[in-house]
Motif scaffolding. Structure first.
Motif, PDB file in Angstrom:
ATOM      1  N   GLN A 143       0.852  -1.202   0.000  1.00  0.00           N
ATOM      2  CA  GLN A 143       0.000   0.000   0.000  1.00  0.00           C
ATOM      3  C   GLN A 143       0.884   1.247   0.000  1.00  0.00           C
ATOM      4  O   GLN A 143       0.616   2.228  -0.693  1.00  0.00           O
ATOM      5  CB  GLN A 143      -0.898   0.030   1.242  1.00  0.00           C
ATOM      6  CG  GLN A 143      -1.888  -1.108   1.358  1.00  0.00           C
ATOM      7  CD  GLN A 143      -2.653  -1.038   2.689  1.00  0.00           C
ATOM      8  OE1 GLN A 143      -3.028   0.027   3.156  1.00  0.00           O
ATOM      9  NE2 GLN A 143      -2.894  -2.180   3.303  1.00  0.00           N
ATOM     10  N   MET A 144       1.971   1.195   0.791  1.00  0.00           N
ATOM     11  CA  MET A 144       2.844   2.372   0.897  1.00  0.00           C
ATOM     12  C   MET A 144       3.649   2.595  -0.379  1.00  0.00           C
ATOM     13  O   MET A 144       3.887   3.727  -0.788  1.00  0.00           O
ATOM     14  CB  MET A 144       3.772   2.206   2.088  1.00  0.00           C
ATOM     15  CG  MET A 144       2.974   2.183   3.373  1.00  0.00           C
ATOM     16  SD  MET A 144       4.009   1.897   4.753  1.00  0.00           S
ATOM     17  CE  MET A 144       5.001   3.363   4.764  1.00  0.00           C
ATOM     18  N   VAL A 147       1.635   4.459  -2.743  1.00  0.00           N
ATOM     19  CA  VAL A 147       1.601   5.903  -2.437  1.00  0.00           C
ATOM     20  C   VAL A 147       2.912   6.544  -2.918  1.00  0.00           C
ATOM     21  O   VAL A 147       2.910   7.606  -3.545  1.00  0.00           O
ATOM     22  CB  VAL A 147       1.387   6.149  -0.918  1.00  0.00           C
ATOM     23  CG1 VAL A 147       1.446   7.639  -0.588  1.00  0.00           C
ATOM     24  CG2 VAL A 147       0.060   5.563  -0.465  1.00  0.00           C
ATOM     25  N   VAL A 155       7.455   8.093   2.587  1.00  0.00           N
ATOM     26  CA  VAL A 155       6.099   7.831   3.096  1.00  0.00           C
ATOM     27  C   VAL A 155       6.212   7.102   4.442  1.00  0.00           C
ATOM     28  O   VAL A 155       6.935   6.105   4.545  1.00  0.00           O
ATOM     29  CB  VAL A 155       5.296   6.931   2.111  1.00  0.00           C
ATOM     30  CG1 VAL A 155       3.867   6.731   2.603  1.00  0.00           C
ATOM     31  CG2 VAL A 155       5.287   7.514   0.689  1.00  0.00           C
ATOM     32  N   ARG A 180      -6.703   9.290   3.530  1.00  0.00           N
ATOM     33  CA  ARG A 180      -5.601   8.493   4.092  1.00  0.00           C
ATOM     34  C   ARG A 180      -4.200   9.051   3.853  1.00  0.00           C
ATOM     35  O   ARG A 180      -3.233   8.521   4.363  1.00  0.00           O
ATOM     36  CB  ARG A 180      -5.634   7.039   3.570  1.00  0.00           C
ATOM     37  CG  ARG A 180      -6.849   6.270   4.026  1.00  0.00           C
ATOM     38  CD  ARG A 180      -6.806   4.829   3.564  1.00  0.00           C
ATOM     39  NE  ARG A 180      -7.973   4.130   4.078  1.00  0.00           N
ATOM     40  CZ  ARG A 180      -8.047   3.562   5.285  1.00  0.00           C
ATOM     41  NH1 ARG A 180      -7.006   3.583   6.079  1.00  0.00           N
ATOM     42  NH2 ARG A 180      -9.148   2.970   5.677  1.00  0.00           N
ATOM     43  N   VAL A 181      -4.060  10.100   3.043  1.00  0.00           N
ATOM     44  CA  VAL A 181      -2.718  10.621   2.727  1.00  0.00           C
ATOM     45  C   VAL A 181      -2.556  12.030   3.296  1.00  0.00           C
ATOM     46  O   VAL A 181      -3.437  12.876   3.147  1.00  0.00           O
ATOM     47  CB  VAL A 181      -2.475  10.638   1.201  1.00  0.00           C
ATOM     48  CG1 VAL A 181      -1.074  11.174   0.887  1.00  0.00           C
ATOM     49  CG2 VAL A 181      -2.658   9.250   0.612  1.00  0.00           C
ATOM     50  N   TYR A 243       5.508  12.360   3.185  1.00  0.00           N
ATOM     51  CA  TYR A 243       4.080  12.086   3.311  1.00  0.00           C
ATOM     52  C   TYR A 243       3.851  11.008   4.374  1.00  0.00           C
ATOM     53  O   TYR A 243       4.768  10.268   4.749  1.00  0.00           O
ATOM     54  CB  TYR A 243       3.508  11.629   1.962  1.00  0.00           C
ATOM     55  CG  TYR A 243       3.163  12.793   1.043  1.00  0.00           C
ATOM     56  CD1 TYR A 243       3.858  13.988   1.090  1.00  0.00           C
ATOM     57  CD2 TYR A 243       2.117  12.686   0.128  1.00  0.00           C
ATOM     58  CE1 TYR A 243       3.546  15.054   0.270  1.00  0.00           C
ATOM     59  CE2 TYR A 243       1.786  13.746  -0.712  1.00  0.00           C
ATOM     60  CZ  TYR A 243       2.507  14.926  -0.639  1.00  0.00           C
ATOM     61  OH  TYR A 243       2.179  15.966  -1.454  1.00  0.00           O
ATOM     62  N   TYR A 245       0.849   7.977   5.519  1.00  0.00           N
ATOM     63  CA  TYR A 245      -0.263   7.217   4.945  1.00  0.00           C
ATOM     64  C   TYR A 245      -0.925   6.368   6.031  1.00  0.00           C
ATOM     65  O   TYR A 245      -0.252   5.575   6.714  1.00  0.00           O
ATOM     66  CB  TYR A 245       0.267   6.326   3.807  1.00  0.00           C
ATOM     67  CG  TYR A 245      -0.743   5.349   3.290  1.00  0.00           C
ATOM     68  CD1 TYR A 245      -1.866   5.798   2.597  1.00  0.00           C
ATOM     69  CD2 TYR A 245      -0.609   3.978   3.506  1.00  0.00           C
ATOM     70  CE1 TYR A 245      -2.821   4.904   2.133  1.00  0.00           C
ATOM     71  CE2 TYR A 245      -1.549   3.085   3.045  1.00  0.00           C
ATOM     72  CZ  TYR A 245      -2.654   3.554   2.358  1.00  0.00           C
ATOM     73  OH  TYR A 245      -3.588   2.675   1.913  1.00  0.00           O
ATOM     74  N   GLU A 246      -2.233   6.574   6.175  1.00  0.00           N
ATOM     75  CA  GLU A 246      -2.999   5.786   7.155  1.00  0.00           C
ATOM     76  C   GLU A 246      -3.365   4.461   6.488  1.00  0.00           C
ATOM     77  O   GLU A 246      -4.307   4.410   5.699  1.00  0.00           O
ATOM     78  CB  GLU A 246      -4.277   6.571   7.490  1.00  0.00           C
ATOM     79  CG  GLU A 246      -4.562   6.691   8.950  1.00  0.00           C
ATOM     80  CD  GLU A 246      -5.804   7.530   9.213  1.00  0.00           C
ATOM     81  OE1 GLU A 246      -6.056   8.516   8.491  1.00  0.00           O
ATOM     82  OE2 GLU A 246      -6.522   7.167  10.156  1.00  0.00           O
TER      83      GLU A 246
END
Ligand code: G1P
Length: 308
Positions: A143-144, A147, A155, A180-181, A243, A245-246
């Protein structure tokens, strides 16, 4: 640039698990039947990482042995005809291209990340702290990386934590970018609840640009007298965007006995082979008052004493 390499930090003492960690690495403690470190190696591989660098210290040899081939064990399993187990054991040593480097002095997480600087070179990379075990449909690191691919900057994985718990995490001052970002405006390592800029805590997954090495080299010891990765990131964000990220998923803090226990129980109830029986067992003991069970235990202890 593609994220190809990941650093897994495994040099800590594991003091929260003493005496279990007196003569074995805490990263080798099993969650059910798999050591903690194998979960994060599998996450890295499933996220497309090609090379893993594990930062170790004295007394961590068992980690290397775990990911190495064991010809004697393989021969024994072959002789027994246990094909399923043989397959599991062989798969571990074929999992990933892993190399090891020792952090000679335990000077903090920032220092641990700096140790394999030359093995990483001039490319962005991932950092994984094996204390944080994350269960998710898409691996957290993947997921990261997605991003990173969109924004091309460092991130940090973040999660909302209780405001009473901010003292245990690096805390982010966020500016919302999209769902989420966030852009990170500031980070503080383990602030008091009064000083915390939010309740968004950093969890043990990072994508970092190689400029982190330059800033870490100049980062003085911070909280606890250690060179903190969070302090390095604070310096980095003065030079380039960072950044946060959730991530989607459930995180267990396997670095504490309670978190470790929660992870063990949840992994066990989801396992097809033992899950159902274990759920039934948990339901039965939860219905019974603790006092009754203690009574049963005391009776058993007395009976054992009488017998001996
Ligand atoms: C480390 C970091 C902290 C981060 C945490 C995540 O702390 O220093 O910023 O929030 O990992 O697990 P540790 O838990 O090693 O004390």
């Amino acid at each position: 640039m593609k994220i190809r390499k990941a650093i897994i930090t495994a040099a800590g003492w594991g003091t929260r698990f003493l005496p279990a960690t007196k003569a074995q690495p805490k990263e080798m403690l099993p969650l059910l039947d798999k050591p903690i470190i194998q979960y994060v190696v599998e996450e890295a591989v499933a996220s497309g990482i090609e090379q893993i660098i594990i930062v170790t210290a004295g007394g961590k040899r068992a980690i290397e042995d775990h990911f190495d081939r064991s010809f004697e064990l393989e021969a024994a399993l072959e002789k027994k005809g246990d094909k399923a187990l043989l397959e599991i054991i062989r798969r571990i040593s074929d999992l990933a291209d892993i190399c090891y480097i020792r952090q000679k002095e335990q000077l903090g997480l920032g220092h641990a990340v700096l140790t394999p600087k030359d093995l990483i070179g001039d490319e962005p990379f991932a950092v994984i702290l094996p204390d944080d075990i994350i269960e998710s449909t898409t691996p957290c690191l993947k997921q990261m990386i997605d991003v990173y691919d969109r924004f091309r900057c460092s991130v940090l994985a973040i999660e909302r934590v209780e405001s009473t718990e901010v003292e245990k995490y690096g805390i982010v001052e966020p500016r919302a970018i999209e769902e989420r970002v966030y852009q990170v405006l500031n980070v503080i390592e383990k602030p008091s609840p009064q000083r915390a800029p939010s309740n968004l805590g950093i969890v043990g997954r990072y994508i970092l640009t190689p400029q982190i090495f330059e800033v870490l080299e100049e980062t003085p010891p911070g909280k606890g007298g250690e060179i903190q990765l969070t302090d390095g990131i604070q310096r980095l964000l003065r030079r380039q965007a960072v950044y946060a990220y959730e991530f989607e998923g459930i995180r267990y803090d396997a670095g504490t006995p309670l978190g470790f226990l929660k992870a063990s129980v949840e992994i066990a109830i989801r396992r097809p082979d033992i899950g159902e029986g274990f759920r039934r067992y948990l339901a039965s003991i939860c219905q019974e008052p603790v006092q009754n069970r203690l009574g049963v235990l005391q009776e058993t202890a007395t009976a054992v004493k009488k017998d001996s």
